[in-house]
Design a protein around this motif. Structure first.
Motif, mmCIF file in Angstrom:
data_model
loop_
_atom_site.group_PDB
_atom_site.id
_atom_site.type_symbol
_atom_site.label_atom_id
_atom_site.label_comp_id
_atom_site.label_asym_id
_atom_site.label_seq_id
_atom_site.Cartn_x
_atom_site.Cartn_y
_atom_site.Cartn_z
ATOM 1 N N LEU A 146 0.829 -1.207 0.000
ATOM 2 C CA LEU A 146 0.000 0.000 0.000
ATOM 3 C C LEU A 146 0.868 1.263 0.000
ATOM 4 N N LEU A 147 1.974 1.205 0.725
ATOM 5 C CA LEU A 147 2.907 2.329 0.681
ATOM 6 C C LEU A 147 3.460 2.520 -0.724
ATOM 7 N N SER B 267 0.908 4.216 -2.749
ATOM 8 C CA SER B 267 0.832 5.628 -2.366
ATOM 9 C C SER B 267 1.943 6.440 -3.017
ATOM 10 N N VAL C 292 1.253 6.828 -6.805
ATOM 11 C CA VAL C 292 0.261 7.884 -7.065
ATOM 12 C C VAL C 292 0.906 9.266 -6.893
ATOM 13 N N HIS C 293 1.730 9.390 -5.875
ATOM 14 C CA HIS C 293 2.452 10.642 -5.614
ATOM 15 C C HIS C 293 3.298 11.044 -6.823
ATOM 16 N N ASN D 118 -1.545 12.546 -2.211
ATOM 17 C CA ASN D 118 -1.564 11.721 -0.995
ATOM 18 C C ASN D 118 -2.646 12.167 -0.025
ATOM 19 N N LEU E 24 -5.870 10.800 -1.243
ATOM 20 C CA LEU E 24 -5.989 9.370 -0.911
ATOM 21 C C LEU E 24 -6.349 9.194 0.563
ATOM 22 N N ALA E 25 -5.733 9.995 1.419
ATOM 23 C CA ALA E 25 -6.047 9.918 2.853
ATOM 24 C C ALA E 25 -7.508 10.270 3.097
ATOM 25 N N THR F 84 -6.946 -0.228 5.752
ATOM 26 C CA THR F 84 -7.504 1.061 5.327
ATOM 27 C C THR F 84 -7.077 2.168 6.273
ATOM 28 N N PHE G 220 -3.496 2.857 5.564
ATOM 29 C CA PHE G 220 -3.413 3.565 4.290
ATOM 30 C C PHE G 220 -3.759 5.042 4.478
ATOM 31 N N ASN H 121 -0.803 7.968 4.047
ATOM 32 C CA ASN H 121 -0.909 9.011 3.028
ATOM 33 C C ASN H 121 -0.996 10.395 3.653
ATOM 34 N N ILE I 299 2.598 11.125 4.672
ATOM 35 C CA ILE I 299 3.418 11.359 3.477
ATOM 36 C C ILE I 299 3.123 12.742 2.903
#
Length: 387
Positions: free
Chosen positions: A65-66, A69, A72-73, A123, A126-127, A147, A150, A154, A157
């Motif tokens: 999951l990291l 993340s 996506v970043h 991020n 996403l959070a 979840t 996650f 995010n 991050i």
């Protein structure tokens, strides 16, 4: 003989393309994945004994999951840059998270900030999405744990990356502010690099120094994470300072200013003529029938030819070849000159004027010395001796 591996394969595992951008999973990522499982697995098992060995599988899922993340970043950086026509070469996911590598482009302070902040913004989105899921959905225990992780990962991050210092994205705020005020991106980069070092010191004090001063040892997990993150930030900040310093010296890199005087001589000339030319200039460049530089007279070889045979000895006998195309206009300077020289083989380049007439001889060593600052240091020492 086997063909050499492609560059992407040597760097890591190609994951394909997303929106046309190549994505590579560096082998170093598996180190951070193992670190996550080793550190977080036992913690998860203590808090959820019913999971048993599955706690380590959940920890590995956390590492994945990291990875998502970070991907996506970096995609947010790449896609925002595409709006301004900045071509993205690749995205690399590695031990330190990841980075987006761009090809050459022209930046401005405002655009640099928008591209940089697109990553943390992604991020935080996403959070927020994970928070909505946790608030509205009835999840199973493992799904809820992941979840929740996650969401917080995010969030952290996103917040961490906006801290004002390079190599963090927030460092572009400092860089762009100084760039806007001074008109120099190089000064902005150096300032943002020093800001990054200040952040490292602050992290070290907060997570390591403060507990030690209070008389209690720092938590082992926080200690390892602080050392890992602090080391990454310090290296990145130092690289930014060096990069900015070198970029600031680029205006000093000029073909005319760094070359030694030289005169051109046709390849049909004799050694005797070359000696007369050498007395007028520091170097003699041999030109072909088309007038283009093709070689340089070797002073030692020139001096070794007996005077009796110098009128009948061709100058090509005492010269060595320049690489094809190894000549630059005398007005070439800065990044343009450096990029050109990086594409031409050899270590010497003839310098020509608007009419194609040779005026100087430029060495790779002189360019490197100007960029790294060794030339200025040598000039200062020379002035000191003369003074």
């Amino acid at each position: 003989m086997a063909d050499p591996q492609p560059a992407g394969r040597r760097e890591g595992i190609p994951l394909g393309r997303i929106a046309g951008v190549p994505v590579i999973l560096a082998y170093s990522w598996f180190i951070i994945a193992a670190f996550t499982v080793i550190i977080y697995g036992p913690m998860l098992l203590r808090n959820n004994p019913a999971l048993g060995f599955s706690a380590y599988l959940v920890a590995f899922a956390y590492a994945l999951l990291l990875l998502v993340s970070v991907l996506v970043h970096e995609l947010a950086h790449a896609l925002t840059a595409r709006i301004y026509g900045w071509p993205t070469q690749k995205i690399v996911l590695n031990l330190w998270g990841g980075h987006t590598q761009f090809e050459s482009f022209t930046a401005t302070p405002g655009r640099s900030v928008l591209v940089a902040l697109a990553g943390p913004a992604a991020n935080l989105l996403l959070a927020g999405g994970a928070w909505v899921v946790l608030s509205t959905a009835n999840l199973a225990s493992v799904a809820e744990i992941l979840t929740n992780i996650f969401m917080w990962a995010n969030f952290l991050i996103g917040i961490f990356n906006v801290l004002p210092g390079l190599p963090l994205d927030g460092g572009r705020l400092v860089e762009s502010a100084v760039w806007k005020v001074t008109g120099s991106q190089a000064r902005g980069t150096v300032a943002a690099g020093w800001a990054g070092r200040v952040i490292v010191v602050a992290i070290g004090y907060w997570f390591i120094g403060r507990p030690v001063l209070a008389g209690s040892p720092p938590d082992f997990s926080l200690l390892m994470i602080s050392l890992l993150v602090g080391g990454f930030l310090w290296v990145g900040a130092s690289a930014a300072i060096q990069q900015g310093t070198l970029r600031g010296r680029l205006p000093l890199v000029t073909a005319a200013g760094l070359s030694t005087p030289a005169l051109g001589l046709p390849a049909t000339a004799s050694v005797d003529e070359a000696r007369r030319y050498a007395g007028q200039a520091g170097a003699v460049v041999v030109c072909g029938p088309d007038g283009r530089p093709q070689g340089v007279v070797d002073p030692a070889a020139l001096a070794a030819v007996p005077a009796a045979v110098s009128p009948s000895t061709p100058v090509t006998a005492v010269s060595y070849a320049l690489a094809p195309g190894a000549y630059v206009p005398e007005w070439s300077r800065g990044q343009e000159l450096v990029q050109f020289l990086s594409q031409v083989e050899g270590r010497q380049y003839a310098v020509v004027d608007h009419n194609g007439i040779v005026t100087g001889l430029l060495s790779q060593e002189a360019v490197v010395a100007a960029i790294t600052g060794r030339r200025q240091a040598a000039d200062r020492r020379a002035k000191g001796r003369n003074g």
